[in-house]
Design a protein around this motif. Sequence first.
Motif, PDB file in Angstrom:
ATOM      1  N   THR A  41       0.794  -1.232   0.000  1.00 15.22           N
ATOM      2  CA  THR A  41       0.000   0.000   0.000  1.00 15.22           C
ATOM      3  C   THR A  41       0.825   1.278   0.000  1.00 15.22           C
ATOM      4  O   THR A  41       0.266   2.357  -0.186  1.00 15.22           O
ATOM      5  CB  THR A  41      -0.932   0.017   1.222  1.00 15.22           C
ATOM      6  N   ILE A  42       2.130   1.176   0.224  1.00 13.35           N
ATOM      7  CA  ILE A  42       2.904   2.407   0.369  1.00 13.35           C
ATOM      8  C   ILE A  42       2.949   3.217  -0.918  1.00 13.35           C
ATOM      9  O   ILE A  42       2.923   4.456  -0.889  1.00 13.35           O
ATOM     10  CB  ILE A  42       4.335   2.112   0.873  1.00 13.35           C
ATOM     11  N   GLY A  43       2.980   2.545  -2.076  1.00 11.60           N
ATOM     12  CA  GLY A  43       3.039   3.271  -3.343  1.00 11.60           C
ATOM     13  C   GLY A  43       1.811   4.122  -3.578  1.00 11.60           C
ATOM     14  O   GLY A  43       1.901   5.333  -3.802  1.00 11.60           O
ATOM     15  N   VAL A  44       0.642   3.512  -3.493  1.00 14.81           N
ATOM     16  CA  VAL A  44      -0.586   4.254  -3.756  1.00 14.81           C
ATOM     17  C   VAL A  44      -0.849   5.286  -2.662  1.00 14.81           C
ATOM     18  O   VAL A  44      -1.359   6.384  -2.937  1.00 14.81           O
ATOM     19  CB  VAL A  44      -1.788   3.287  -3.908  1.00 14.81           C
ATOM     20  N   THR A  45      -0.493   4.962  -1.406  1.00 21.94           N
ATOM     21  CA  THR A  45      -0.684   5.932  -0.323  1.00 21.94           C
ATOM     22  C   THR A  45       0.225   7.136  -0.506  1.00 21.94           C
ATOM     23  O   THR A  45      -0.203   8.288  -0.339  1.00 21.94           O
ATOM     24  CB  THR A  45      -0.419   5.285   1.044  1.00 21.94           C
ATOM     25  N   ALA A  46       1.489   6.895  -0.836  1.00 17.28           N
ATOM     26  CA  ALA A  46       2.418   8.001  -1.088  1.00 17.28           C
ATOM     27  C   ALA A  46       1.906   8.878  -2.215  1.00 17.28           C
ATOM     28  O   ALA A  46       1.991  10.115  -2.159  1.00 17.28           O
ATOM     29  CB  ALA A  46       3.801   7.446  -1.427  1.00 17.28           C
ATOM     30  N   PHE A  47       1.360   8.246  -3.227  1.00 15.21           N
ATOM     31  CA  PHE A  47       0.834   8.984  -4.379  1.00 15.21           C
ATOM     32  C   PHE A  47      -0.335   9.876  -3.979  1.00 15.21           C
ATOM     33  O   PHE A  47      -0.371  11.071  -4.302  1.00 15.21           O
ATOM     34  CB  PHE A  47       0.408   7.996  -5.457  1.00 15.21           C
ATOM     35  N   ALA A 104      -3.517   5.741  -9.698  1.00 17.10           N
ATOM     36  CA  ALA A 104      -3.626   5.025  -8.426  1.00 17.10           C
ATOM     37  C   ALA A 104      -3.865   3.535  -8.662  1.00 17.10           C
ATOM     38  O   ALA A 104      -3.285   2.678  -7.974  1.00 17.10           O
ATOM     39  CB  ALA A 104      -4.756   5.620  -7.587  1.00 17.10           C
ATOM     40  N   ILE A 105      -4.709   3.214  -9.627  1.00 16.92           N
ATOM     41  CA  ILE A 105      -4.983   1.803  -9.959  1.00 16.92           C
ATOM     42  C   ILE A 105      -3.695   1.104 -10.413  1.00 16.92           C
ATOM     43  O   ILE A 105      -3.435  -0.051 -10.034  1.00 16.92           O
ATOM     44  CB  ILE A 105      -6.068   1.712 -11.049  1.00 16.92           C
ATOM     45  N   LEU A 106      -2.883   1.791 -11.190  1.00 14.93           N
ATOM     46  CA  LEU A 106      -1.625   1.200 -11.655  1.00 14.93           C
ATOM     47  C   LEU A 106      -0.657   0.973 -10.491  1.00 14.93           C
ATOM     48  O   LEU A 106       0.042  -0.047 -10.444  1.00 14.93           O
ATOM     49  CB  LEU A 106      -0.981   2.089 -12.714  1.00 14.93           C
ATOM     50  N   PHE A 107      -0.603   1.920  -9.555  1.00 19.47           N
ATOM     51  CA  PHE A 107       0.273   1.736  -8.392  1.00 19.47           C
ATOM     52  C   PHE A 107      -0.179   0.530  -7.561  1.00 19.47           C
ATOM     53  O   PHE A 107       0.644  -0.241  -7.067  1.00 19.47           O
ATOM     54  CB  PHE A 107       0.298   3.000  -7.530  1.00 19.47           C
ATOM     55  N   ILE A 108      -1.494   0.365  -7.418  1.00 20.95           N
ATOM     56  CA  ILE A 108      -2.022  -0.794  -6.694  1.00 20.95           C
ATOM     57  C   ILE A 108      -1.672  -2.085  -7.436  1.00 20.95           C
ATOM     58  O   ILE A 108      -1.219  -3.063  -6.844  1.00 20.95           O
ATOM     59  CB  ILE A 108      -3.548  -0.672  -6.527  1.00 20.95           C
ATOM     60  N   THR A 109      -1.874  -2.070  -8.746  1.00 21.35           N
ATOM     61  CA  THR A 109      -1.616  -3.260  -9.567  1.00 21.35           C
ATOM     62  C   THR A 109      -0.157  -3.693  -9.501  1.00 21.35           C
ATOM     63  O   THR A 109       0.152  -4.884  -9.340  1.00 21.35           O
ATOM     64  CB  THR A 109      -2.013  -2.988 -11.029  1.00 21.35           C
TER      65      THR A 109
END
Length: 488
Positions: A105-111, A200-205
Amino acid sequence: MTGFLKISPVFLLAGLMIGSNIGSLDLDILVIGPIVTIYAAIIAYITEKIKFDEIVDAAVDNVKDLQLVFFILMFAYAMAEIFMSTGVGAAIINMSLRLGLSAKTIGVTAFLVTAILSVATGTSWGTFAATAPIFLWLNHIVGGNILLTLGAIAGGSCFGDNIGLISETTVISSGIQGVEVIDRIRHQGVWSILCLVLAAILFITFSLGLSSTVGNVSDAIEQIPQDVWKSLMEESPGAVKLLNQVQEGVPFYMVIPLIIVLITAIKGLPTLICLGIGIISSLGFGLMAGTVDSVKAFLGLVYTGFSEAGSWVIVMMMWMGAFGGIMGKIQAFKPLSNLIIKKVRNVRQLMFANGILSIIGNAALADEMAQIVTIGPIIKELTEENVEASKEDMYTLGLRNAIFSDALGVFGSQLVPWHVYVAYFVGISNAVFPLYEFQVFDIMKYNFMAIIAVVSILFLTLTGFDRFIPLFKMPREPEVRLKKTSSI
């Protein structure tokens, strides 16, 4: 030969900017501005025999058109300083990180956190400097993908610089095109949110296969070495203050001033009123939370914001405005305009060409602000001189030009390896996280927001698919048409 001489001030500007940003020239824009303006004046005399008084009048008249922009910029800088210092920014971060983060989750949260913070503060550079230490060290703790997190911070940090009410690039690009900042934000709002959601979807993926181990933001901040703190203090003192507030904690209600500003903006109140309300509400809530010691101390923050705007961005805008006035006086960009008009077949193609010009200018100058103030007047003139339409439709085209200048400047910069933006982000990243040696292409690899924004706005403009996005569509033929085809 005459045509080349007229355009040569732009080549001089590009050379000085690139030499200073990625070379050893080391000249500030406040030095470059006067140099290229004086050179443009000399070229105006040589090519058109324009008298000195007329050159000065052309320069001053162009600067006069930016007076309202200067006031907005001063208040925007003041509110950015206040939001960073009174706990508004820290409240946003703490609310987002309260549940803890894992590598998934850190990627999408940071974003998302950096996107919200950049809207609140209006600065991509300040947002990146403030959040990179948190998320890069937290990424290290939870075992995340360091480059994915880096791309998330970079892309999110630039989100507010493109749509934020107090972003200098938003204000200046809108002012040059003669459109209201509020109208501009409404026009691009849905498109910007869609780009945000897709990224955000791409960061989650791309994070699905990573660990679920949860980390703590306080642990991440405590792991930051002392030499990193020292380096960060030199680069961005406001970021250090925000980091301390994140660690110490601030009341969550300090996010309310940002909410108030967003509501007033959505309601359509003038930009200066929105900024004034944000400043006043920050004072009230800051006194309640104890993040503001006194009214005098608060006024000191306002003074700091005014000083920062006046000492750099406003002076730079005055010089570049004068430069643009002289270049317009000698019609330096007329050959370029004629070439584009010969190639395009309709207004939509013309607007697409304006976008391409913005990208080329950004890459050539290696500085998004230089691109906005140099290429912005060119695409404005191209549109106004070659399009027939109602006043309302011309205003809509002006909104799109403003978005081109800003979005393709801010987001496009992250896709140009030699750009000052990339150099700054890489420099900050290496300073605050010395465990990894970041390179320029690391900023681009997972920068989904920049890629989506740049590609989509050009694609939507050229194809006409922007009509499927609420409030974002451009007027269509025959409501708008090129003047050269109007008599056919």
